[in-house]
Design a protein around this motif. Structure first.
Motif, short mmCIF file in Angstrom:
data_model
loop_
_atom_site.label_atom_id
_atom_site.label_comp_id
_atom_site.label_asym_id
_atom_site.label_seq_id
_atom_site.Cartn_x
_atom_site.Cartn_y
_atom_site.Cartn_z
N LEU A 42 -31.74 19.87 -16.67
CA LEU A 42 -31.69 19.43 -15.27
C LEU A 42 -33.00 19.77 -14.57
CD1 LEU A 42 -28.06 20.46 -14.22
CD2 LEU A 42 -28.96 18.13 -14.41
N GLU A 43 -33.54 20.95 -14.89
CA GLU A 43 -34.81 21.39 -14.30
C GLU A 43 -35.92 20.40 -14.68
OE1 GLU A 43 -33.83 23.70 -12.22
OE2 GLU A 43 -35.91 23.38 -11.60
N HIS A 54 -35.48 17.24 -12.63
CA HIS A 54 -35.87 17.36 -11.23
C HIS A 54 -37.40 17.43 -11.08
CE1 HIS A 54 -32.02 17.33 -9.30
NE2 HIS A 54 -31.54 18.21 -10.17
N LEU A 85 -38.53 13.93 -11.50
CA LEU A 85 -38.17 13.15 -10.31
C LEU A 85 -39.17 13.43 -9.19
CD1 LEU A 85 -36.12 11.33 -8.82
CD2 LEU A 85 -34.77 13.36 -8.31
N ALA A 86 -39.52 14.70 -9.00
CA ALA A 86 -40.45 15.07 -7.92
C ALA A 86 -41.81 14.39 -8.13
CB ALA A 86 -40.59 16.59 -7.86
N MET A 111 -35.80 17.26 -1.87
CA MET A 111 -35.46 17.66 -3.24
C MET A 111 -34.16 18.46 -3.29
SD MET A 111 -37.55 16.04 -4.91
CE MET A 111 -36.86 16.46 -6.50
N ARG A 112 -33.91 19.22 -2.22
CA ARG A 112 -32.65 19.97 -2.20
C ARG A 112 -31.44 19.03 -2.13
NH1 ARG A 112 -34.15 24.16 1.18
NH2 ARG A 112 -33.04 23.23 2.94
N LEU A 166 -31.40 15.93 -3.16
CA LEU A 166 -31.26 15.22 -4.44
C LEU A 166 -30.64 16.13 -5.50
CD1 LEU A 166 -34.60 13.19 -4.43
CD2 LEU A 166 -32.27 12.28 -4.28
N ARG A 167 -30.99 17.41 -5.43
CA ARG A 167 -30.37 18.36 -6.38
C ARG A 167 -28.87 18.43 -6.14
NH1 ARG A 167 -33.13 22.23 -9.42
NH2 ARG A 167 -35.39 21.98 -9.26
N PHE A 193 -27.17 15.40 -7.67
CA PHE A 193 -27.02 15.39 -9.14
C PHE A 193 -26.13 16.55 -9.62
CE2 PHE A 193 -30.72 12.60 -8.67
CZ PHE A 193 -30.24 11.52 -9.41
N ASN A 194 -26.10 17.65 -8.88
CA ASN A 194 -25.19 18.74 -9.25
C ASN A 194 -23.74 18.31 -9.09
OD1 ASN A 194 -27.07 20.59 -10.04
ND2 ASN A 194 -27.28 21.55 -8.03
#
Ligand code: SAH
Length: 257
Positions: free
Chosen positions: A188-189, A192, A195-196, A214-215, A217-218, A221-222
């Motif tokens: 996942l890291e 992300h 993605l960034a 980004m938070r 979007l996280r 996806f979480n």
């Protein structure tokens, strides 16, 4: 070797008293078999098993073939250490009245060591007081008080399901989702990070605001809990978007005319 649940279910009889419609007998057989119950006893049925009964049993014919036929209720109850009557009415007679889950609990507890019975009444008039007197307790399926009578086979289905539900619970059985190959924290890291950089590459990311974005979007996806294949697809899309951007940049740089 048969397990404890199968053995206990085999000791629970469903006893139908003076059933009028053979179709109902077939439907009860089906209701029982779907829940792993197999012992059906008929007390003075109005008609013998016929084509209608077999049609409604839709495959539970074996229960109909093996069903005992008795002249009197006492004969159908022979050997039973616990007898519970199913009643559509909340009677005024003082009789222990059980909720379906408690009824199932008691039947299964006693069935661990011996035979038990659940007795169902006639379509027209239920169970007589003399028949109720043969029961240690009554079970009532809570219904609309103004319309409380279920079809015989529907009542049998509800109580049969309750018995199976309780037995499964005892065994710790439960439905589980098919296993999913979830993406791991490091995968996942990686996603992300990709993605960034892609958001910047395609001109969407605003470095000043990207922290908050980004938070969010996280969080998205979480919530989705993507699996490995989904993450690979998403990363493929990101790579494609980056590639297109590069092509576009290349195109923009070409001198015109
Ligand atoms: N007219 C009858 C109902 C018969 S329904 C009466 O008033 O008693 C046939 C049988 O299905 C009932 O005798 C009972 O054994 C079962 N049954 C129907 N509804 C039920 C309920 N709400 N709770 C428990 N058993 C029920």
């Amino acid at each position: 070797m048969i397990d404890q649940m199968t053995a206990s279910l085999a000791r629970i009889r469903f006893v139908l008293v003076e059933t009028t419609h053979t179709g109902n007998i077939g439907a009860v057989a089906r209701a029982m078999k779907t829940m792993g119950l197999s012992r059906l006893e008929l007390v003075a049925p109005k008609h013998p098993i016929d084509a209608e009964a077999l049609a409604r049993a839709s495959g539970a014919d074996d229960l109909l073939e093996r069903a005992g036929i008795h002249a009197h209720l006492v004969d159908a109850l022979a050997g039973c250490r616990l007898v519970i009557g199913a009643s559509a009415r909340l009677r005024t007679v003082e009789w222990p009245l059980l909720e379906p889950p408690i009824c199932a609990r008691q039947l299964l507890d006693e069935a661990a060591t011996g035979d038990v019975a659940l007795v169902f009444g006639r379509e027209s008039s239920g169970l007589s007081n003399a028949e109720l007197a043969r029961c240690q307790a009554l079970v009532h399926i809570p219904t609309n008080p103004d319309f409380s009578s279920l079809n015989l086979a529907a009542a049998a289905q509800v109580l049969a399901y309750e018995i199976r539900r309780t037995a499964r619970e005892d065994q710790g059985e439960r439905l589980v989702d098919p296993p999913r190959d979830l993406a791991t924290a490091d995968e996942l890291e990686g996603f992300h990070g990709h993605l960034a950089t892609t958001l910047v590459d395609i001109g969407f990311g605003d470095p000043g605001q990207s922290h908050k974005l980004m938070r969010r979007l996280r969080r998205l996806f979480n919530r989705a809990r993507p699996d490995r294949i989904e993450i690979n697809i998403l990363r493929g899309i990101l790579s494609a978007a980056q590639g297109r951007k590069r092509l576009q940049a290349h195109h923009d740089q070409k001198p015109s005319g």
